[in-house]
Design a protein around this motif. Structure first.
Motif, mmCIF file in Angstrom:
data_model
loop_
_atom_site.group_PDB
_atom_site.id
_atom_site.type_symbol
_atom_site.label_atom_id
_atom_site.label_comp_id
_atom_site.label_asym_id
_atom_site.label_seq_id
_atom_site.Cartn_x
_atom_site.Cartn_y
_atom_site.Cartn_z
ATOM 1 N N LYS A 63 0.826 -1.213 0.000
ATOM 2 C CA LYS A 63 0.000 0.000 0.000
ATOM 3 C C LYS A 63 0.860 1.263 0.000
ATOM 4 C CE LYS A 63 -3.625 -2.298 2.581
ATOM 5 N NZ LYS A 63 -4.159 -2.468 3.928
ATOM 6 N N LEU A 64 2.111 1.140 0.430
ATOM 7 C CA LEU A 64 3.004 2.294 0.536
ATOM 8 C C LEU A 64 3.996 2.373 -0.615
ATOM 9 C CD1 LEU A 64 3.824 1.901 4.335
ATOM 10 C CD2 LEU A 64 2.005 3.278 3.291
ATOM 11 N N THR A 65 3.816 1.521 -1.610
ATOM 12 C CA THR A 65 4.824 1.413 -2.664
ATOM 13 C C THR A 65 4.235 1.646 -4.056
ATOM 14 O OG1 THR A 65 4.481 -0.955 -2.999
ATOM 15 C CG2 THR A 65 6.061 -0.318 -1.295
ATOM 16 N N ALA A 66 5.130 1.732 -5.013
ATOM 17 C CA ALA A 66 4.772 1.772 -6.434
ATOM 18 C C ALA A 66 5.758 0.857 -7.153
ATOM 19 C CB ALA A 66 4.864 3.188 -6.975
ATOM 20 N N MET A 67 5.258 0.073 -8.109
ATOM 21 C CA MET A 67 6.108 -0.857 -8.855
ATOM 22 C C MET A 67 6.322 -0.315 -10.261
ATOM 23 S SD MET A 67 5.721 -5.011 -9.113
ATOM 24 C CE MET A 67 5.584 -5.136 -7.336
ATOM 25 N N GLU A 68 7.577 -0.312 -10.703
ATOM 26 C CA GLU A 68 7.916 0.140 -12.055
ATOM 27 C C GLU A 68 7.548 -0.934 -13.080
ATOM 28 O OE1 GLU A 68 11.862 1.817 -12.545
ATOM 29 O OE2 GLU A 68 11.972 2.189 -10.392
ATOM 30 N N ASP A 69 7.677 -0.582 -14.383
ATOM 31 C CA ASP A 69 7.477 -1.573 -15.444
ATOM 32 C C ASP A 69 8.269 -2.830 -15.086
ATOM 33 O OD1 ASP A 69 6.028 0.348 -16.821
ATOM 34 O OD2 ASP A 69 7.561 0.694 -18.339
ATOM 35 N N ILE A 70 7.722 -3.993 -15.422
ATOM 36 C CA ILE A 70 8.344 -5.263 -15.069
ATOM 37 C C ILE A 70 9.072 -5.822 -16.290
ATOM 38 C CG2 ILE A 70 7.905 -7.611 -14.257
ATOM 39 C CD1 ILE A 70 5.414 -6.431 -12.796
ATOM 40 N N GLN A 71 10.298 -6.253 -16.064
ATOM 41 C CA GLN A 71 11.205 -6.661 -17.142
ATOM 42 C C GLN A 71 11.276 -8.178 -17.288
ATOM 43 O OE1 GLN A 71 15.296 -4.821 -17.266
ATOM 44 N NE2 GLN A 71 15.839 -6.899 -16.680
#
Length: 192
Positions: free
Chosen positions: A75-83
């Motif tokens: 809930k406290l994070t953001a995930m970048e594009d996944i490689q």
């Protein structure tokens, strides 16, 4: 948390689904964002981009693993594009650190506003095929980075399709050159 491996984090069905979805994505030559003494690689990449159905499916599964293992609160994070990464014979990713030297700001608009003020904190690497299918291609960690002279330790508990390595993004690591076969992996970065 410095490093943690979780065995069989993804099922054979989920891995087959990742391969199937990745096959629909355009391949690009592996490159790095910043140039320093650690970063160079040769591999093929495909990107599961934020705000796509493919990304959302993977993000949900990865966040479940993070939450279940009490690594970080999604809930406290953001995930970048996944490689999605393919290493064939001679391919590698030399010693590097995933964390940038600064937090994302308003000029990093390609990432979206949810990344402003956040930095890469956690890196995840999911092995998508068994290590018996390739030689070389070991995942190695070093606590004492020294540019091209870095010496690392092979992560032994990360060798079966479905195993995931979760580690601090500031930890120096590499994928050693593949000498036979093909190594496939999925890499994600969690920003907080």
């Amino acid at each position: 948390m410095l490093y943690r491996a979780i065995k069989a984090a993804f099922s054979a069905y989920e891995i087959a689904e990742i391969h199937s979805r990745a096959a629909t994505l355009a391949p690009v030559q592996g490159a790095t964002v910043e140039h320093d003494e650690y970063q160079s690689r040769d591999c093929e990449l495909r990107w599961f981009e934020v705000n796509t159905a493919h990304f959302e499916w993977l993000e949900k599964k990865l966040n479940e693993i993070l939450r279940k293992n009490e690594i970080i609160d999604p809930k406290l994070t953001a995930m970048e594009d996944i490689q999605y990464t393919i290493y064939g014979p001679g391919n590698f990713h030399s010693w590097h650190i995933d964390a940038y030297r600064r937090a994302y700001n308003q000029f990093d608009t390609v990432l979206g506003n949810r990344f402003i003020g956040k930095k890469r904190k956690i890196s995840l690497s999911l092995l998508l095929n068994d290590a018996t299918e390739f030689d070389g291609g070991t995942f190695e960690i070093s606590l004492f980075p020294n540019g091209p002279n870095t010496v690392g330790t092979v992560v032994e508990d990360f060798s079966t399709a479905g195993d995931i390595a979760i580690f601090d993004s500031s930890l120096c690591h590499r994928v050693a050159p593949v000498t036979r076969g093909v190594r496939k992996s999925l890499v994600a970065w969690v920003c907080a």
